[in-house]
Design a protein around this motif. Structure first.
Motif, PDB file in Angstrom:
ATOM      1  N   UNK A   1     -25.517  -9.785  19.315  1.00 16.89           N
ATOM      2  CA  UNK A   1     -25.228 -11.215  19.201  1.00 16.89           C
ATOM      3  C   UNK A   1     -26.335 -11.969  18.489  1.00 16.89           C
ATOM      4  N   UNK A   2     -27.574 -11.670  18.826  1.00 21.86           N
ATOM      5  CA  UNK A   2     -28.682 -12.403  18.216  1.00 21.86           C
ATOM      6  C   UNK A   2     -28.760 -12.146  16.717  1.00 21.86           C
ATOM      7  N   UNK A   3     -28.459 -10.927  16.301  1.00 23.46           N
ATOM      8  CA  UNK A   3     -28.431 -10.626  14.863  1.00 23.46           C
ATOM      9  C   UNK A   3     -27.315 -11.404  14.176  1.00 23.46           C
ATOM     10  N   UNK A   4     -26.127 -11.377  14.792  1.00 19.01           N
ATOM     11  CA  UNK A   4     -24.985 -12.065  14.186  1.00 19.01           C
ATOM     12  C   UNK A   4     -25.261 -13.557  14.075  1.00 19.01           C
ATOM     13  N   UNK A   5     -25.910 -14.112  15.096  1.00 18.46           N
ATOM     14  CA  UNK A   5     -26.224 -15.546  15.084  1.00 18.46           C
ATOM     15  C   UNK A   5     -27.199 -15.903  13.966  1.00 18.46           C
ATOM     16  N   UNK A   6     -27.962 -14.910  13.481  1.00 22.41           N
ATOM     17  CA  UNK A   6     -28.930 -15.156  12.407  1.00 22.41           C
ATOM     18  C   UNK A   6     -28.287 -15.099  11.021  1.00 22.41           C
ATOM     19  N   UNK A   7     -27.052 -14.636  10.916  1.00 19.65           N
ATOM     20  CA  UNK A   7     -26.380 -14.537   9.622  1.00 19.65           C
ATOM     21  C   UNK A   7     -26.339 -15.915   8.936  1.00 19.65           C
ATOM     22  N   UNK A   8     -26.610 -16.012   7.622  1.00 22.46           N
ATOM     23  CA  UNK A   8     -26.740 -14.934   6.621  1.00 22.46           C
ATOM     24  C   UNK A   8     -28.173 -14.487   6.376  1.00 22.46           C
ATOM     25  N   UNK A   9     -28.999 -14.597   7.396  1.00 24.75           N
ATOM     26  CA  UNK A   9     -30.380 -14.143   7.255  1.00 24.75           C
ATOM     27  C   UNK A   9     -30.663 -13.050   8.281  1.00 24.75           C
ATOM     28  N   UNK A  10     -29.903 -11.974   8.171  1.00 22.75           N
ATOM     29  CA  UNK A  10     -30.133 -10.814   9.023  1.00 22.75           C
ATOM     30  C   UNK A  10     -31.500 -10.215   8.709  1.00 22.75           C
ATOM     31  N   UNK A  11     -32.121  -9.546   9.661  1.00 25.21           N
ATOM     32  CA  UNK A  11     -33.415  -8.920   9.380  1.00 25.21           C
ATOM     33  C   UNK A  11     -33.291  -7.799   8.357  1.00 25.21           C
ATOM     34  N   UNK A  12     -34.387  -7.466   7.736  1.00 27.16           N
ATOM     35  CA  UNK A  12     -34.382  -6.436   6.694  1.00 27.16           C
ATOM     36  C   UNK A  12     -34.091  -5.054   7.255  1.00 27.16           C
ATOM     37  N   UNK A  13     -34.452  -4.823   8.525  1.00 24.47           N
ATOM     38  CA  UNK A  13     -34.219  -3.534   9.177  1.00 24.47           C
ATOM     39  C   UNK A  13     -33.576  -3.791  10.533  1.00 24.47           C
ATOM     40  N   UNK A  14     -32.485  -3.087  10.809  1.00 25.32           N
ATOM     41  CA  UNK A  14     -31.806  -3.186  12.108  1.00 25.32           C
ATOM     42  C   UNK A  14     -31.708  -1.784  12.693  1.00 25.32           C
ATOM     43  N   UNK A  15     -32.216  -1.629  13.916  1.00 28.12           N
ATOM     44  CA  UNK A  15     -32.177  -0.348  14.625  1.00 28.12           C
ATOM     45  C   UNK A  15     -30.887  -0.269  15.430  1.00 28.12           C
ATOM     46  N   UNK A  16     -30.056   0.695  15.094  1.00 28.40           N
ATOM     47  CA  UNK A  16     -28.759   0.820  15.762  1.00 28.40           C
ATOM     48  C   UNK A  16     -28.745   1.763  16.941  1.00 28.40           C
ATOM     49  N   UNK A  17     -29.886   2.355  17.288  1.00 24.84           N
ATOM     50  CA  UNK A  17     -29.888   3.406  18.305  1.00 24.84           C
ATOM     51  C   UNK A  17     -29.429   2.925  19.669  1.00 24.84           C
TER      52      UNK A  17
ATOM     53  N   UNK B   1     -22.820  -1.401  15.178  1.00 19.58           N
ATOM     54  CA  UNK B   1     -23.318  -1.225  13.819  1.00 19.58           C
ATOM     55  C   UNK B   1     -22.237  -1.402  12.758  1.00 19.58           C
ATOM     56  N   UNK B   2     -21.005  -0.907  12.936  1.00 15.06           N
ATOM     57  CA  UNK B   2     -19.993  -1.178  11.915  1.00 15.06           C
ATOM     58  C   UNK B   2     -19.790  -2.673  11.661  1.00 15.06           C
ATOM     59  N   UNK B   3     -19.779  -3.465  12.729  1.00 17.11           N
ATOM     60  CA  UNK B   3     -19.656  -4.921  12.579  1.00 17.11           C
ATOM     61  C   UNK B   3     -20.809  -5.472  11.760  1.00 17.11           C
ATOM     62  N   UNK B   4     -22.023  -5.091  12.127  1.00 19.03           N
ATOM     63  CA  UNK B   4     -23.214  -5.612  11.457  1.00 19.03           C
ATOM     64  C   UNK B   4     -23.294  -5.133  10.012  1.00 19.03           C
ATOM     65  N   UNK B   5     -22.833  -3.912   9.750  1.00 14.54           N
ATOM     66  CA  UNK B   5     -22.903  -3.381   8.388  1.00 14.54           C
ATOM     67  C   UNK B   5     -21.996  -4.159   7.440  1.00 14.54           C
ATOM     68  N   UNK B   6     -20.802  -4.502   7.914  1.00 20.67           N
ATOM     69  CA  UNK B   6     -19.904  -5.305   7.072  1.00 20.67           C
ATOM     70  C   UNK B   6     -20.458  -6.712   6.912  1.00 20.67           C
ATOM     71  N   UNK B   7     -20.993  -7.273   7.976  1.00 21.83           N
ATOM     72  CA  UNK B   7     -21.605  -8.596   7.892  1.00 21.83           C
ATOM     73  C   UNK B   7     -22.743  -8.587   6.868  1.00 21.83           C
ATOM     74  N   UNK B   8     -23.500  -7.486   6.844  1.00 18.30           N
ATOM     75  CA  UNK B   8     -24.638  -7.384   5.930  1.00 18.30           C
ATOM     76  C   UNK B   8     -24.221  -7.440   4.465  1.00 18.30           C
TER      77      UNK B   8
END
Length: 422
Positions: A277-293, A299-306
């Motif tokens: 949620x916090x990453x999505x709320x930062x869109x369109x300024x997602x961080x340069x690196x996102x750890x999906x572990x 991650x599929x949601x965030x990858x399309x958003x990216x």
């Protein structure tokens, strides 16, 4: 190749608004179904998910002598003797990873032989580390390919004292052993072999659910849990909404500048994917690196958003995504590049999304191969909110965890068209 159905999302070109209640958590529903089946008495599970994955779990439990009633669309009533009985036929579990892995451990307490199998995708999903630790504790297991089908010869009881498992590939192995451990004749330790564990937060979910059904679990250190031989007790249990499903709605809101009321506070989720949620709320300024572990299904949601982000994003910690319903790293790479060549690349298990805000408002003739993976279908529908012409194959695969997904989009006046890909 035979003709295949597809769905196309027409970009709404307006902010999306509405009230949409996400379905119940798949992860918690399948844990609660099994724990209720291992408890003597009647448990009522409310807020539950009814989908392909939970249907496979509930049908398997019925085959093993458990009564599972469904009085309404979000409730299971589970009545059990507290023991699973030998089924008359193999347990077919589709592509439900939680069901296969949890039940492979649980049926070790059955008095007799149980075979667990699934569809063609499931028969490519590794289960070797779980089988190895079961075998090391005298439980006879057979799976020649290291994937389902699996045959377990149970002895009607559990005599193990310590399970050690390599959980680098999946935390579900740990969860399966923890739930089994409470059925022991004496305390059982469950220990990690090595320090890596995929999505540790899901183990926390398992422990919380176990305690709700009467288990006593003590975490001795970061890699070891001790489970008392309490068995389980029946109870009424509420299942929270699915955080993985919520990510699609949060992303749809972010992409369109809308406001979607999920009926639950954004910080009310206890599931690991809620971290997205916090990453999505930062869109369109997602961080340069996102750890999906630790939030793998998000991650599929965030990858399309990216793809629409202002700057490129590198996704790391994705090894587990290689062995999900499909190889999601490859599927995301291929789908993004079908939209525009060069939009994504792969380095090892890392996924790099080039990002281009100018994609919004364009048209493509991309065909998204979902590999019958619900998360690939749902995440690329998000791209369809901004790009015209994307065709998503086998759209009914969303029934695995979110049967009402397409209707949820329609309820916000998103136009969908259906067709057949020759």
């Amino acid at each position: 190749m035979s003709a295949r159905p597809y769905i196309t999302v027409t970009p709404p070109n307006v902010a999306l608004h509405g009230r949409i209640a996400p379905p119940g958590s798949k992860s918690i529903t399948n844990r609660a179904l099994l724990l209720a089946a291992l408890a003597k008495g009647t448990s009522r599970l409310t807020g539950a998910l009814k989908s392909d994955d939970t249907r496979h779990m509930s049908e398997a439990l019925r085959q093993m002598g458990v009564t599972v009633d469904e009085p309404d669309a979000t409730t299971f009533v589970v009545t059990s003797s507290g023991r699973l009985q030998q089924p008359a036929a193999p347990l077919f579990l589709g592509n439900a990873g939680t069901a296969v892995r949890f039940l492979t451990a649980a049926v070790a307490t059955v008095d007799g032989v149980v075979t667990l199998t699934g569809d063609a995708y499931m028969q490519k999903r590794p289960i070797g580390p779980l089988l190895e630790t079961l075998s090391a504790n005298g439980i006879q297991v057979e799976a020649p390919s290291g994937c389902p089908p699996v045959t377990v010869t149970g002895q009607g009881r559990l005599t193990a004292r310590r399970f050690e498992v390599d959980a680098g590939l999946s935390s579900q192995y740990v969860s399966a052993l923890l739930m089994l451990a409470a059925l022991g004749s004496e305390p059982v330790d469950v220990a990690l072999r090595g320090s890596d564990i995929g999505a540790r937060g899901y183990v926390d979910l398992t422990v919380e659910a176990m305690r709700a059904f009467g288990a006593q679990v003590e975490q001795l250190d970061a890699a070891t849990w001790r489970v008392a031989p309490t068995g389980y007790v029946a109870r009424d249990y509420f299942i929270e909404p699915d955080a993985s499903a919520a990510t699609y709605l949060w992303a749809a809101q972010a992409l369109t500048g809308g406001a979607i009321d999920l009926g639950v506070a954004d910080d009310a989720f206890t599931q690991p994917d809620a971290k997205a949620h916090d990453h999505i709320a930062a869109f369109p300024r997602l961080p340069a690196v996102i750890d999906g572990s630790q939030m793998q299904d998000a991650i599929p949601t965030l990858a399309v958003l990216a793809a629409f982000n202002e700057t490129p994003v590198r996704f790391v910690g994705l090894a587990n995504l290689r062995v999900k319903e499909c190889d999601r790293v490859a599927a995301l790479h291929d789908g993004l590049n079908a939209i525009r060549a060069g939009l994504a690349s792969v380095e090892g298990d890392d996924l790099l999304v080039a990002a281009d805000p100018a994609l919004a408002g364009t048209r493509t003739d991309a065909v998204i191969e979902t590999h019958a993976d619900h998360r690939i279908a749902m995440c690329f529908a998000l791209a369809g909110l901004k790009i015209a012409g994307i065709r998503i194959l086998d759209p009914e695969c969303v029934g695995k965890t979110y049967p009402e997904y397409w209707n949820a989009l329609r309820s916000m006046n998103v136009q969908l068209s259906e067709g057949i890909e020759a």
